[in-house]
Enzyme design. Structure first.
Site, PDB file in Angstrom:
ATOM      1  N   GLY A  64       0.835  -1.201   0.000  1.00  0.00           N
ATOM      2  CA  GLY A  64       0.000   0.000   0.000  1.00  0.00           C
ATOM      3  C   GLY A  64       0.865   1.244   0.000  1.00  0.00           C
ATOM      4  O   GLY A  64       2.026   1.213   0.425  1.00  0.00           O
ATOM      5  N   GLY A 120       0.198  -5.314   0.617  1.00  0.00           N
ATOM      6  CA  GLY A 120      -1.042  -5.243  -0.151  1.00  0.00           C
ATOM      7  C   GLY A 120      -1.009  -6.024  -1.451  1.00  0.00           C
ATOM      8  O   GLY A 120      -2.042  -6.457  -1.949  1.00  0.00           O
ATOM      9  N   GLU A 143       5.646  -6.013   7.700  1.00  0.00           N
ATOM     10  CA  GLU A 143       4.973  -4.902   8.397  1.00  0.00           C
ATOM     11  C   GLU A 143       5.539  -4.586   9.769  1.00  0.00           C
ATOM     12  O   GLU A 143       5.403  -3.471  10.258  1.00  0.00           O
ATOM     13  CB  GLU A 143       3.466  -5.194   8.515  1.00  0.00           C
ATOM     14  N   ASP A 151      -1.569  -7.585   7.509  1.00  0.00           N
ATOM     15  CA  ASP A 151      -3.020  -7.456   7.327  1.00  0.00           C
ATOM     16  C   ASP A 151      -3.416  -8.092   5.985  1.00  0.00           C
ATOM     17  O   ASP A 151      -2.913  -9.152   5.648  1.00  0.00           O
ATOM     18  CB  ASP A 151      -3.448  -5.986   7.448  1.00  0.00           C
TER      19      ASP A 151
END
Length: 357
Positions: A64, A120, A143, A151
């Site tokens: 992302g 992402g 992350e 996530d």
């Protein structure tokens, strides 16, 4: 410049993430375009199969666009630090919506997972029906290094891995190559990148007389059969990973890793990431994966939306992005600063439910 390019040939819908300079990192407008395309093509008779790729040769998607999230957090703090920035909420909500859509899509979704596929990017790839990796694929969920957690459905797919691989990869951000992805069921087909043209050619000349899923599987099985998958480093470390199966706390995990005698490069790199990463992230990742073992896919994305919003309110996410990508001093000042400073109450605050927008 269009952020997402589309083309339909012989009922194959091609989607190209078109931001080569940012390694096709996902911005909110890009996610919104993706969602619209997936929705339109879901019921369109013109499209029987989707082929998702990234522009250029370097990456499918490097994750992302977290710099934009950082800017939103900084702006919001000046106004009201108790509120989740709207741009952050929208980004995570819509990103997970796209990921969920891919997991549950009724038509074959082929993902060309060539080059860098991180964060992402893995969210877009992992739920697809036909996931391809090449000799240049590099996947990771790093992350912990920016004060976040794995996530985009990480609670789901990391928990589906054999042994304690999911926990290990989540806490260390260890990089995977194509062979590792096949071993860990992150991908279905391994091919040399030079065979992309053959795959596209086969798709564009098929007559679609049978079930599209069956046809796509047959094409990819035939082409991938020509290639031998190299040895997986992840698989070679199976007995090492087995040591983590019975750990009951993140401190125990760290202790097993620290005390392992024969640390080769693969293990040493994992330890470095864990030690340099956010202490809070280490704790929330462990709890995320433990608590999320039996959640449905829908529940996974709901719980991750909550956790991601909380990360926007807690200090380490913005600080991690600042240190790595904004000021690039690589000196994050984590809060709390050490593992010993992290309290149960602090970790509980990350998992507190919020009602948003």
């Amino acid at each position: 410049m269009k952020l997402v390019l589309t083309e339909i040939k012989n009922r194959v819908g091609y989607i190209t993430l078109n931001s080569e300079k940012t390694l096709n990192s996902l911005s909110l407008p890009m996610i919104e375009e993706l969602q619209q395309i997936l929705t339109d093509w879901k019921t369109s008779d013109e499209v029987l199969c989707i082929f998702l790729q990234g522009a250029g040769e370097k990456a499918l998607c490097a994750g992302g666009d977290v710099r934009k999230l950082y800017e939103a957090i900084v702006s919001q703090k000046a106004i009201d630090p108790t509120q989740v920035p709207k741009d952050c909420y929208d980004f995570f909500f819509k990103e997970y919506e796209v990921d969920f859509d891919i997991h549950t899509y009724p038509k074959p979704v082929i993902v060309w997972g060539h080059g860098i596929v991180m964060g992402g990017g893995i969210g877009l790839m992992v739920g697809a029906s036909h996931r391809i990796v090449t000799e240049k694929s590099k996947l990771a969920m790093p992350e912990i290094t920016i004060g976040l957690y794995p996530d985009v459905g990480g609670t789901w797919f990391l928990n589906k891995m054999p042994s304690a691989y999911g926990m290990y990869l989540g806490l260390t951000g260890t990089r995977l190559d194509g062979a590792d992805c096949i071993f860990l069921n992150m991908a279905d087909y391994y091919v040399e990148s030079s065979s992309k043209e053959s795959i596209i050619n086969a798709l564009e000349h098929t007559e679609w007389k049978d079930n599209p899923h069956t046809i796509v599987s047959l094409i990819l099985n035939t082409i991938s059969a020509e290639f031998k998958v190299s040895e997986s480093q992840a698989q070679a470390h199976q007995s090492f990973i087995g040591q983590f199966e019975k750990v009951n706390s993140v401190e125990e995990f760290k202790s097993v890793l620290l005390n392992h005698v024969d640390k080769d490069e693969w293990i040493s790199n994992g330890l470095k990431s864990l030690e340099a990463g956010s202490p809070s992230s280490a704790h929330i990742i462990f709890r995320q994966l433990q608590q999320g073992k039996n959640l449905s896919l829908e529940e996974v994305f709901q719980s991750e939306l909550n956790l991601s919003c909380q990360c926007c309110l807690h200090p380490d996410f913005a600080e991690g992005v600042r240190a790595l990508l904004v000021d690039k001093d690589l000196m994050p000042k984590w809060h709390p600063a050490t593992w010993d400073d992290v309290t149960e109450e602090w970790i509980n605050s990350y998992f507190k439910l919020r009602i948003e927008n």
